[in-house]
Design a protein around this motif. Structure first.
Motif, PDB file in Angstrom:
ATOM      1  N   HIS A  96       0.355   4.409   0.384  1.00 58.23           N
ATOM      2  CA  HIS A  96       0.172   5.394   1.460  1.00 58.23           C
ATOM      3  C   HIS A  96       0.829   4.939   2.745  1.00 58.23           C
ATOM      4  CE1 HIS A  96      -3.623   6.547  -0.947  1.00 58.23           C
ATOM      5  NE2 HIS A  96      -2.588   7.311  -1.319  1.00 58.23           N
ATOM      6  N   LEU A  97       0.683   3.651   3.004  1.00 58.71           N
ATOM      7  CA  LEU A  97       1.277   3.126   4.229  1.00 58.71           C
ATOM      8  C   LEU A  97       2.802   3.175   4.151  1.00 58.71           C
ATOM      9  CD1 LEU A  97      -0.727   0.072   5.581  1.00 58.71           C
ATOM     10  CD2 LEU A  97      -0.685   2.438   6.334  1.00 58.71           C
ATOM     11  N   ASP A 136       0.854  -1.192   0.000  1.00 60.62           N
ATOM     12  CA  ASP A 136       0.000   0.000   0.000  1.00 60.62           C
ATOM     13  C   ASP A 136       0.892   1.244   0.000  1.00 60.62           C
ATOM     14  OD1 ASP A 136      -3.047   0.909   0.835  1.00 60.62           O
ATOM     15  OD2 ASP A 136      -1.498   2.264   1.619  1.00 60.62           O
ATOM     16  N   ARG A 157       4.560   5.225   2.552  1.00 54.08           N
ATOM     17  CA  ARG A 157       4.954   6.630   2.714  1.00 54.08           C
ATOM     18  C   ARG A 157       4.922   7.021   4.196  1.00 54.08           C
ATOM     19  NH1 ARG A 157       2.443  11.949  -0.296  1.00 54.08           N
ATOM     20  NH2 ARG A 157       3.416  13.422   1.140  1.00 54.08           N
ATOM     21  N   LEU A 158       3.850   6.558   4.894  1.00 50.62           N
ATOM     22  CA  LEU A 158       3.727   6.872   6.323  1.00 50.62           C
ATOM     23  C   LEU A 158       4.906   6.281   7.098  1.00 50.62           C
ATOM     24  CD1 LEU A 158       2.032   7.855   8.827  1.00 50.62           C
ATOM     25  CD2 LEU A 158       1.020   5.570   8.845  1.00 50.62           C
ATOM     26  N   GLU A 168     -10.644   1.921  14.696  1.00 51.82           N
ATOM     27  CA  GLU A 168      -9.716   0.785  14.755  1.00 51.82           C
ATOM     28  C   GLU A 168     -10.118  -0.198  15.845  1.00 51.82           C
ATOM     29  OE1 GLU A 168      -5.334   1.750  13.212  1.00 51.82           O
ATOM     30  OE2 GLU A 168      -5.948   3.053  14.864  1.00 51.82           O
ATOM     31  N   ARG A 186      -9.133  -1.548   7.472  1.00 54.56           N
ATOM     32  CA  ARG A 186      -8.043  -1.308   8.402  1.00 54.56           C
ATOM     33  C   ARG A 186      -6.860  -0.559   7.772  1.00 54.56           C
ATOM     34  NH1 ARG A 186      -6.295  -6.071  12.394  1.00 54.56           N
ATOM     35  NH2 ARG A 186      -6.054  -4.763  14.218  1.00 54.56           N
ATOM     36  N   GLY A 242      -5.093   7.698  10.095  1.00 53.16           N
ATOM     37  CA  GLY A 242      -4.737   7.981  11.492  1.00 53.16           C
ATOM     38  C   GLY A 242      -3.249   8.272  11.629  1.00 53.16           C
ATOM     39  N   GLY A 243      -2.426   7.504  10.897  1.00 53.00           N
ATOM     40  CA  GLY A 243      -0.977   7.678  11.004  1.00 53.00           C
ATOM     41  C   GLY A 243      -0.550   9.063  10.543  1.00 53.00           C
ATOM     42  N   PHE A 244      -1.096   9.494   9.399  1.00 54.96           N
ATOM     43  CA  PHE A 244      -0.727  10.835   8.899  1.00 54.96           C
ATOM     44  C   PHE A 244      -1.298  11.925   9.788  1.00 54.96           C
ATOM     45  CE2 PHE A 244       0.015   8.553   4.800  1.00 54.96           C
ATOM     46  CZ  PHE A 244       1.362   8.890   4.679  1.00 54.96           C
ATOM     47  N   ALA A 246       8.219   8.043   6.390  1.00 55.73           N
ATOM     48  CA  ALA A 246       8.306   9.341   7.072  1.00 55.73           C
ATOM     49  C   ALA A 246       8.543   9.162   8.568  1.00 55.73           C
ATOM     50  CB  ALA A 246       7.010  10.121   6.831  1.00 55.73           C
ATOM     51  N   GLU A 247       7.763   8.286   9.162  1.00 51.55           N
ATOM     52  CA  GLU A 247       7.857   8.085  10.610  1.00 51.55           C
ATOM     53  C   GLU A 247       9.241   7.562  11.012  1.00 51.55           C
ATOM     54  OE1 GLU A 247       5.573   8.251  13.453  1.00 51.55           O
ATOM     55  OE2 GLU A 247       4.713   9.767  12.110  1.00 51.55           O
ATOM     56  N   ALA A 277      -2.032  -6.370   9.049  1.00 45.92           N
ATOM     57  CA  ALA A 277      -3.362  -6.038   9.563  1.00 45.92           C
ATOM     58  C   ALA A 277      -4.042  -7.267  10.166  1.00 45.92           C
ATOM     59  CB  ALA A 277      -4.233  -5.487   8.429  1.00 45.92           C
ATOM     60  N   TYR A 278      -3.431  -8.437   9.941  1.00 45.98           N
ATOM     61  CA  TYR A 278      -4.080  -9.685  10.368  1.00 45.98           C
ATOM     62  C   TYR A 278      -3.432 -10.254  11.615  1.00 45.98           C
ATOM     63  CZ  TYR A 278      -6.055  -9.634   5.683  1.00 45.98           C
ATOM     64  OH  TYR A 278      -6.714  -9.278   4.550  1.00 45.98           O
ATOM     65  N   VAL A 296      -5.219   3.003   8.970  1.00 52.79           N
ATOM     66  CA  VAL A 296      -3.850   3.183   9.472  1.00 52.79           C
ATOM     67  C   VAL A 296      -3.210   4.399   8.793  1.00 52.79           C
ATOM     68  CG1 VAL A 296      -1.557   2.142   9.587  1.00 52.79           C
ATOM     69  CG2 VAL A 296      -3.576   0.744  10.054  1.00 52.79           C
ATOM     70  N   SER A 297      -3.448   4.542   7.462  1.00 53.35           N
ATOM     71  CA  SER A 297      -2.879   5.715   6.769  1.00 53.35           C
ATOM     72  C   SER A 297      -3.473   7.010   7.311  1.00 53.35           C
ATOM     73  CB  SER A 297      -3.186   5.677   5.268  1.00 53.35           C
ATOM     74  OG  SER A 297      -2.825   4.465   4.727  1.00 53.35           O
ATOM     75  N   HIS A 334     -10.723  -5.976   7.300  1.00 55.13           N
ATOM     76  CA  HIS A 334      -9.340  -5.882   6.846  1.00 55.13           C
ATOM     77  C   HIS A 334      -9.172  -4.804   5.780  1.00 55.13           C
ATOM     78  CE1 HIS A 334      -8.441  -9.981   8.604  1.00 55.13           C
ATOM     79  NE2 HIS A 334      -7.595  -9.135   9.145  1.00 55.13           N
ATOM     80  N   ILE A 363       0.826  -5.722  14.869  1.00 57.12           N
ATOM     81  CA  ILE A 363      -0.445  -5.504  14.176  1.00 57.12           C
ATOM     82  C   ILE A 363      -0.491  -4.042  13.740  1.00 57.12           C
ATOM     83  CG2 ILE A 363      -2.966  -5.531  14.396  1.00 57.12           C
ATOM     84  CD1 ILE A 363      -2.217  -8.261  14.858  1.00 57.12           C
ATOM     85  N   LYS A 364      -0.796  -3.825  12.464  1.00 60.86           N
ATOM     86  CA  LYS A 364      -0.821  -2.460  11.933  1.00 60.86           C
ATOM     87  C   LYS A 364      -1.806  -1.593  12.699  1.00 60.86           C
ATOM     88  CE  LYS A 364       0.445  -3.398   7.146  1.00 60.86           C
ATOM     89  NZ  LYS A 364      -0.077  -3.559   5.795  1.00 60.86           N
ATOM     90  N   SER A 365      -1.370  -0.378  12.996  1.00 61.67           N
ATOM     91  CA  SER A 365      -2.240   0.546  13.711  1.00 61.67           C
ATOM     92  C   SER A 365      -1.841   1.959  13.314  1.00 61.67           C
ATOM     93  CB  SER A 365      -2.056   0.334  15.220  1.00 61.67           C
ATOM     94  OG  SER A 365      -2.373   1.495  15.918  1.00 61.67           O
ATOM     95  N   SER A 366      -2.778   2.901  13.438  1.00 62.21           N
ATOM     96  CA  SER A 366      -2.448   4.285  13.105  1.00 62.21           C
ATOM     97  C   SER A 366      -1.430   4.841  14.098  1.00 62.21           C
ATOM     98  CB  SER A 366      -3.716   5.150  13.085  1.00 62.21           C
ATOM     99  OG  SER A 366      -4.300   5.148  14.369  1.00 62.21           O
ATOM    100  N   ARG A 411      -1.723  11.755  12.967  1.00 60.46           N
ATOM    101  CA  ARG A 411      -0.842  11.849  14.127  1.00 60.46           C
ATOM    102  C   ARG A 411       0.429  12.640  13.801  1.00 60.46           C
ATOM    103  NH1 ARG A 411      -1.874   7.582  18.203  1.00 60.46           N
ATOM    104  NH2 ARG A 411      -3.743   6.542  17.431  1.00 60.46           N
ATOM    105  N   ARG A 412       0.980  12.388  12.572  1.00 63.97           N
ATOM    106  CA  ARG A 412       2.180  13.119  12.160  1.00 63.97           C
ATOM    107  C   ARG A 412       1.908  14.624  12.079  1.00 63.97           C
ATOM    108  NH1 ARG A 412       6.669  11.295  10.216  1.00 63.97           N
ATOM    109  NH2 ARG A 412       7.035  12.977   8.732  1.00 63.97           N
TER     110      ARG A 412
END
Lengths: 123, 490
Positions: free
Chosen positions: A12-13, A10, A15-16, B309, B271, B278-280, A19-20, A81-82, B275-276, B268, A99-102, B282-283
């Motif tokens: 976007h992920l 993904d 990229r996140l 989530e 989800r 919420g993650g962005f 960056a992080e 995510a699983y 994550v994208s 799924h 586990i993936k999380s924001s 937060r940034r």
């Protein structure tokens, strides 16, 4: 500076995470599936791989097993995510399971843990 | 009632045509009455009235003994007759004054049961001869299919001595014993005597009693067959009912499983973008200077994504419930650990928690992860039900067949109109809830072949009871079939 390969389909992920983790001071490279990850590990020899599991071409578990066979010193953290793969015995071979999380904090913590434990062992 | 045809030993040969006619009429009347009934008690009463009624065989007393297949015994079932000469004269005078014919008498049985003669029935109820004693004289007479007359302590023509218990119980100088039987089956005995008038029993009456017993046998067999038929019908109905409910359970399980798979797929898919987002968010929030007015709006995004989530996690938790992986578990310890991990939530609420745990719990085979999830859901519900505070009590108790966990709150209670939908996926009364909490609880209980029950009183609170088969931990005992029942029928 530690090199981390992020394997994530993904955009976007990835990229996140890039960056992080760059904010944390790591050098980040990206691969979008398991097969590309194998090539890049061989070429770049990263200090750690963060591996998604469900990906096209080659899934993360298969890629991880190949990496562990060829480059035993490269640790792999599964980031998915699983939660169901936790019961997969292949997943037990990973150095970590996140586990993936924001909230990216748990991933960062796991990376720090794995890298510091590797530093303690002779190369 | 006593008939003087009893008087002469060879009266049958000398009996008038009138007498024969009378006897035939009796037989006809009784057999007609017998054909009308499928109730065993009515049949036995008709037989005994035929044996004793004035216009009938005119014995003083009659007793029916039947083979009880379950108890494997020949048991006294019903008797008719007065207990003393005084009582007899009262009854007979009454009957005579009413000029009742046999037909009338038998018809009156149709309408209502005749009064039970207490004393003779006390006698008959004491007769209980195990079939495993084939040497008992009464059993031998029954097996012989031949009518016997007991006179001076000997059953003739068998030549068997009457046992002392039977002669004491009956207390008559003579009595006739007619076997009740069909070709393939011994049904019992019909016993008749003249204990009140003490008149000798004449051979013709013995023969008539035998014919009468054959008629009675057919009627008793009918009632037995009818009873067996009813039992079979009841068994079939029960089997049908079980089939129906199993089918419903299967359908429900299949529906839930399909819904579960769809929910997992969706969860799924949702989800990753969450994550994208919420993650962005937060940034962005971290990079925002403290005085930036947009911080608050970013915080809303971050917290709403976090909430989504959590919901996704719950859905995935639900869909993950497969076959339980059971191990011997200490349920009290499990409850302690659930309360421990939920300390934050409990602390934030104004609810006080009380544990009332049985000290003698044995280990029970459970999937701890699943039961933990079920208990957490129930505790969460209980906390939500008591926004103004209250008491949350968790109880345990155990008996030979099950272990029961109770989760009780002192909240608002569940509205009766919601009872039937309580365990329906995605049904919720909460502002933010997946409507899966109780579905998971019910699924967990089902997975363990347990049962789930609740009681709720508006304004007083709600109790949920989870029962798990206690069996022997680690054993493979067959747990009882599970089921869900609500206090008002869910």
């Amino acid at each position: 500076m530690k090199k981390i390969l992020i394997v994530e389909d993904d955009p976007h992920l990835s990229r996140l995470y890039k960056a992080e983790l760059e904010t944390e001071g790591y050098t980040i490279t990206l691969a979008e599936d398991g097969r590309k990850a194998l090539e890049q590990v061989a070429a770049e020899m990263p200090d750690l791989v963060v591996m998604d599991i469900r990906m096209p071409e080659m899934d993360g578990l298969t890629a991880m097993v190949e990496i562990l066979q060829k480059h035993r010193k490269v640790p792999v953290i599964l980031n998915t995510a699983y939660s169901c793969y936790m019961d997969d015995f292949l997943a037990w071979a990973a150095d970590g399971y996140v586990i993936k999380s924001s909230d990216v904090e748990p991933l960062k913590t796991k990376i720090r843990e794995v890298l510091s434990s590797r530093e303690g062992t002779p190369a | 009632m006593p008939s003087d045809t009893n008087a002469s030993p060879n009266a049958f040969a000398g009996m008038s045509i009138e007498h024969h006619l009378t006897e035939l009429t009796i037989l006809y009347g009784v057999s007609r009455a017998l054909q009308r009934t499928l109730s065993q008690r009515k049949a036995l009463q008709t037989i005994l009235v035929g044996v004793t009624a004035g216009p009938g065989l005119a014995f003083n007393r009659g007793f029916v003994l039947l083979v009880d297949d379950k108890e494997k015994a020949l048991r006294g079932r019903l008797a008719v007759g007065p207990e003393s000469p005084e009582a007899a004269s009262v009854i007979w005078n009454e009957l005579q004054s009413k000029h009742r014919s046999l037909g009338e008498l038998l018809d009156s049985l149709e309408e209502s049961e005749i009064g039970v003669d207490v004393s003779v029935n006390r006698i008959v109820s004491q007769i209980n001869i195990p079939l495993e004693y084939p040497e008992h004289p009464l059993i031998r007479v029954m097996r012989s299919h031949e009518t016997a007359l007991a006179r001076q302590g000997v059953l003739e023509p068998h030549g068997l001595a009457v046992d002392s218990q039977t002669s004491q119980l009956l207390g008559a100088p003579e009595f006739a014993v007619a076997p009740l039987f069909l070709a393939h089956r011994d049904l019992g005995l019909l016993i008749a005597d003249n204990a009140i008038t003490r008149k000798p029993i004449a051979t013709p009456h013995l023969r008539l009693l035998q014919i009468f017993a054959q008629e009675a046998s057919a009627a008793i067999e009918n009632t037995l067959l009818y009873r067996e038929l009813l039992e079979q019908v009841a068994l079939h109905e029960q089997a049908n009912e079980e089939l129906r409910s199993n089918q419903e359970r299967l359908l429900r399980a299949e529906r839930l499983s399909t819904m579960g798979k769809m929910a997992a797929l969706l969860a799924h898919e949702i989800r990753t973008p969450l994550v994208s987002i919420g993650g962005f968010a937060r940034r962005l929030l971290r990079s925002c200077p403290p005085e930036d007015p947009r911080r608050e709006e970013m915080m809303i995004i971050v917290s709403e994504v976090a909430r989504l989530e959590r919901l996704v996690m719950e859905v995935l938790g639900y869909t993950k419930l497969a076959k339980p992986a059971c191990a011997a578990s200490d349920v009290n310890a499990l409850i302690g650990s659930v309360v421990g991990t939920m300390q934050d939530e409990i602390g934030r609420s104004r609810v006080s928690i009380k544990l009332d745990l049985a000290s003698d719990l044995r280990a029970v085979n459970l999937d701890e992860a699943q039961v933990r999830q079920a208990l957490m859901n129930l505790v969460n519900n209980a906390l939500d039900a008591m926004p103004q505070g209250g008491t949350l009590t968790i109880t345990t108790r155990m008996d030979d067949s099950y272990l029961e966990i109770g989760v009780h709150d002192t909240g608002a209670g569940i509205l009766k109109e919601h009872w039937s939908r309580l365990f329906t996926p995605f049904f919720t009364t909460k502002a933010s809830g997946t409507g899966l909490g109780l579905v998971i609880v019910s699924q967990v209980v089902d997975n363990h072949q347990g049962s789930l029950r609740f009681e709720s009183t508006p304004g007083k609170g709600t109790s949920f009871y989870l029962r798990f088969p206690s069996g022997t931990a680690g054993g493979s005992s067959d747990p009882p079939a599970g089921g869900r029942q609500g206090a008002g029928g869910v």
